[in-house]
Design a protein around this motif. Sequence first.
Motif, PDB file in Angstrom:
ATOM      1  N   LEU A  93       8.613  34.951  18.051  1.00 22.94           N
ATOM      2  CA  LEU A  93       8.307  36.282  17.507  1.00 22.94           C
ATOM      3  C   LEU A  93       8.766  37.328  18.510  1.00 22.94           C
ATOM      4  O   LEU A  93       8.370  37.282  19.684  1.00 22.94           O
ATOM      5  CB  LEU A  93       6.800  36.436  17.271  1.00 22.94           C
ATOM      6  CG  LEU A  93       6.336  37.864  16.941  1.00 22.94           C
ATOM      7  CD1 LEU A  93       6.846  38.314  15.562  1.00 22.94           C
ATOM      8  CD2 LEU A  93       4.809  37.969  16.999  1.00 22.94           C
ATOM      9  N   ILE A  94       9.580  38.261  18.048  1.00 21.68           N
ATOM     10  CA  ILE A  94       9.987  39.372  18.902  1.00 21.68           C
ATOM     11  C   ILE A  94       9.343  40.636  18.332  1.00 21.68           C
ATOM     12  O   ILE A  94       9.722  41.109  17.250  1.00 21.68           O
ATOM     13  CB  ILE A  94      11.535  39.554  18.941  1.00 21.68           C
ATOM     14  CG1 ILE A  94      12.278  38.219  19.096  1.00 21.68           C
ATOM     15  CG2 ILE A  94      11.914  40.567  20.028  1.00 21.68           C
ATOM     16  CD1 ILE A  94      12.076  37.483  20.392  1.00 21.68           C
ATOM     17  N   LEU A 142       0.400  30.000  13.278  1.00 23.27           N
ATOM     18  CA  LEU A 142       1.344  28.912  13.004  1.00 23.27           C
ATOM     19  C   LEU A 142       1.780  28.231  14.292  1.00 23.27           C
ATOM     20  O   LEU A 142       1.934  27.014  14.357  1.00 23.27           O
ATOM     21  CB  LEU A 142       2.594  29.449  12.286  1.00 23.27           C
ATOM     22  CG  LEU A 142       2.406  30.113  10.936  1.00 23.27           C
ATOM     23  CD1 LEU A 142       3.755  30.454  10.337  1.00 23.27           C
ATOM     24  CD2 LEU A 142       1.667  29.188   9.988  1.00 23.27           C
ATOM     25  N   MET A 143       1.994  29.051  15.321  1.00 19.47           N
ATOM     26  CA  MET A 143       2.471  28.487  16.603  1.00 19.47           C
ATOM     27  C   MET A 143       1.426  27.555  17.215  1.00 19.47           C
ATOM     28  O   MET A 143       1.754  26.526  17.803  1.00 19.47           O
ATOM     29  CB  MET A 143       2.796  29.619  17.579  1.00 19.47           C
ATOM     30  CG  MET A 143       4.007  30.445  17.176  1.00 19.47           C
ATOM     31  SD  MET A 143       4.213  31.850  18.299  1.00 19.47           S
ATOM     32  CE  MET A 143       5.715  32.593  17.661  1.00 19.47           C
ATOM     33  N   LYS A 177       1.640  24.195  15.799  1.00 16.04           N
ATOM     34  CA  LYS A 177       2.830  23.474  16.304  1.00 16.04           C
ATOM     35  C   LYS A 177       2.730  23.161  17.792  1.00 16.04           C
ATOM     36  O   LYS A 177       3.538  22.426  18.324  1.00 16.04           O
ATOM     37  CB  LYS A 177       4.067  24.375  16.137  1.00 16.04           C
ATOM     38  CG  LYS A 177       4.754  24.284  14.829  1.00 16.04           C
ATOM     39  CD  LYS A 177       6.141  24.940  14.969  1.00 16.04           C
ATOM     40  CE  LYS A 177       6.934  24.800  13.694  1.00 16.04           C
ATOM     41  NZ  LYS A 177       8.253  25.409  13.795  1.00 16.04           N
ATOM     42  N   ARG A 178       1.778  23.826  18.452  1.00 18.49           N
ATOM     43  CA  ARG A 178       1.678  23.786  19.913  1.00 18.49           C
ATOM     44  C   ARG A 178       3.003  24.165  20.566  1.00 18.49           C
ATOM     45  O   ARG A 178       3.436  23.585  21.562  1.00 18.49           O
ATOM     46  CB  ARG A 178       1.179  22.415  20.408  1.00 18.49           C
ATOM     47  CG  ARG A 178      -0.182  22.050  19.830  1.00 18.49           C
ATOM     48  CD  ARG A 178      -0.812  20.870  20.504  1.00 18.49           C
ATOM     49  NE  ARG A 178      -1.394  21.214  21.794  1.00 18.49           N
ATOM     50  CZ  ARG A 178      -2.556  21.835  21.961  1.00 18.49           C
ATOM     51  NH1 ARG A 178      -3.278  22.202  20.916  1.00 18.49           N
ATOM     52  NH2 ARG A 178      -2.998  22.088  23.173  1.00 18.49           N
ATOM     53  N   TYR A 179       3.652  25.148  19.978  1.00 17.40           N
ATOM     54  CA  TYR A 179       4.900  25.691  20.543  1.00 17.40           C
ATOM     55  C   TYR A 179       5.079  27.125  20.067  1.00 17.40           C
ATOM     56  O   TYR A 179       4.848  27.431  18.898  1.00 17.40           O
ATOM     57  CB  TYR A 179       6.130  24.881  20.084  1.00 17.40           C
ATOM     58  CG  TYR A 179       7.409  25.436  20.679  1.00 17.40           C
ATOM     59  CD1 TYR A 179       7.889  24.980  21.904  1.00 17.40           C
ATOM     60  CD2 TYR A 179       8.105  26.475  20.046  1.00 17.40           C
ATOM     61  CE1 TYR A 179       9.032  25.526  22.475  1.00 17.40           C
ATOM     62  CE2 TYR A 179       9.247  27.028  20.617  1.00 17.40           C
ATOM     63  CZ  TYR A 179       9.703  26.543  21.827  1.00 17.40           C
ATOM     64  OH  TYR A 179      10.824  27.094  22.397  1.00 17.40           O
ATOM     65  N   GLY A 180       5.505  27.975  20.943  1.00 14.28           N
ATOM     66  CA  GLY A 180       5.836  29.335  20.516  1.00 14.28           C
ATOM     67  C   GLY A 180       6.342  30.180  21.656  1.00 14.28           C
ATOM     68  O   GLY A 180       6.042  29.926  22.828  1.00 14.28           O
ATOM     69  N   ARG A 213      -2.007  26.350  24.483  1.00 13.50           N
ATOM     70  CA  ARG A 213      -1.452  25.844  23.216  1.00 13.50           C
ATOM     71  C   ARG A 213       0.074  25.738  23.252  1.00 13.50           C
ATOM     72  O   ARG A 213       0.721  25.658  22.212  1.00 13.50           O
ATOM     73  CB  ARG A 213      -1.840  26.765  22.043  1.00 13.50           C
ATOM     74  CG  ARG A 213      -3.271  27.220  22.035  1.00 13.50           C
ATOM     75  CD  ARG A 213      -4.226  26.040  21.913  1.00 13.50           C
ATOM     76  NE  ARG A 213      -5.598  26.508  21.846  1.00 13.50           N
ATOM     77  CZ  ARG A 213      -6.292  26.579  20.717  1.00 13.50           C
ATOM     78  NH1 ARG A 213      -5.763  26.202  19.596  1.00 13.50           N
ATOM     79  NH2 ARG A 213      -7.527  27.016  20.738  1.00 13.50           N
ATOM     80  N   GLY A 214       0.647  25.838  24.437  1.00 12.07           N
ATOM     81  CA  GLY A 214       2.107  25.680  24.554  1.00 12.07           C
ATOM     82  C   GLY A 214       2.903  26.912  24.169  1.00 12.07           C
ATOM     83  O   GLY A 214       4.097  26.822  23.874  1.00 12.07           O
ATOM     84  N   ILE A 215       2.229  28.066  24.154  1.00 13.07           N
ATOM     85  CA  ILE A 215       2.905  29.304  23.731  1.00 13.07           C
ATOM     86  C   ILE A 215       3.045  30.237  24.933  1.00 13.07           C
ATOM     87  O   ILE A 215       2.073  30.451  25.666  1.00 13.07           O
ATOM     88  CB  ILE A 215       2.080  29.994  22.620  1.00 13.07           C
ATOM     89  CG1 ILE A 215       1.958  29.070  21.405  1.00 13.07           C
ATOM     90  CG2 ILE A 215       2.699  31.343  22.228  1.00 13.07           C
ATOM     91  CD1 ILE A 215       0.856  29.464  20.443  1.00 13.07           C
TER      92      ILE A 215
END
Length: 245
Positions: free
Chosen positions: A85-86, A126-127, A130-133, A174-176
């Motif tokens: 997300l930007i 959502l991120m 997914k544990r990514y963001g 959470r990996g973000i």
Amino acid sequence: MRFDGKTAIVTGSSRGLGKAIAEKLGILGANVVLTGTSETVFNTAAELEAKGIKAAAIVGDVRNAEDVKNMILKAVDTFGGVDILINNAGITKDKPMAMMSEDDWDTVLDINLKGCFLCTKAAAKLMIKKRYGRIINVSSVAGAYGNPGQANYSASKGGMIGLTKTTAKELAPRGITCNAVTPGLIESDMTEILPEDLKQKYLEKIALGRFGTPEDVANVVAFLASDEAGYITGQVIDIDGGLVM
Ligand code: NDP
């Protein structure tokens, strides 16, 4: 740096910095969702598609939670999710503080700061699953250092810096990652309207002797959005040619 299979939402990407960021991420393989408040955003998406970029567009106001929800749904329906997300959408309503109306204050704070909050909150849902963001907030040197005539704008951009650090701390487990960039004077519609004498004054203070280009900003944002930047979070990076240091 490649973004194949990843989807990025770039708010306020019908033109200017947002368009350059969407194009850069798209060229590097990302699916990109462009947003803006006018139908122009569809033309911009078509322009990027003509360059081989996988692009979709939606009209919406970042101040409006329902519009933000639709923006996320657009990314999910078209490309299957949101990885990047930007938060780029932003406006100015410059005036000396004594002449600044409450409406000037509220509008700028709502779009620049509340918009960033609403988009972050919606995308993070959502991120987290997914544990990514990757979240990158386009703040401004005015937010970090202040600027006469920009009480509303600098407060909103300073607020984005606080929001960036809190988001980084809350979502790191959470990996973000979440970082901010603080551009200086970049050639765009926003700076085009500045009086010539003011532009000249700024130019004299820029160590590298030129205004930035939207691509200068897009290059740094793309790095922060990449896997290669996975160990950077909560940071604020000036992109200003040495205007402040
Ligand atoms: P522009 O004015 O050229 O573009 C602004 C973009 O934001 C447009 O795509 C516009 O879309 C969109 N936008 C405006 N209001 C909303 C809203 N309520 N909801 C959704 N989208 C909206 O600005 P820049 O490209 O110059 O700036 C982009 C970002 O970079 C801003 O946040 C700005 O504060 C920041 N920045 C810019 C600098 C510069 O020197 N240019 C320096 C430092 C920071 P539409 O026209 O369809 O409404």
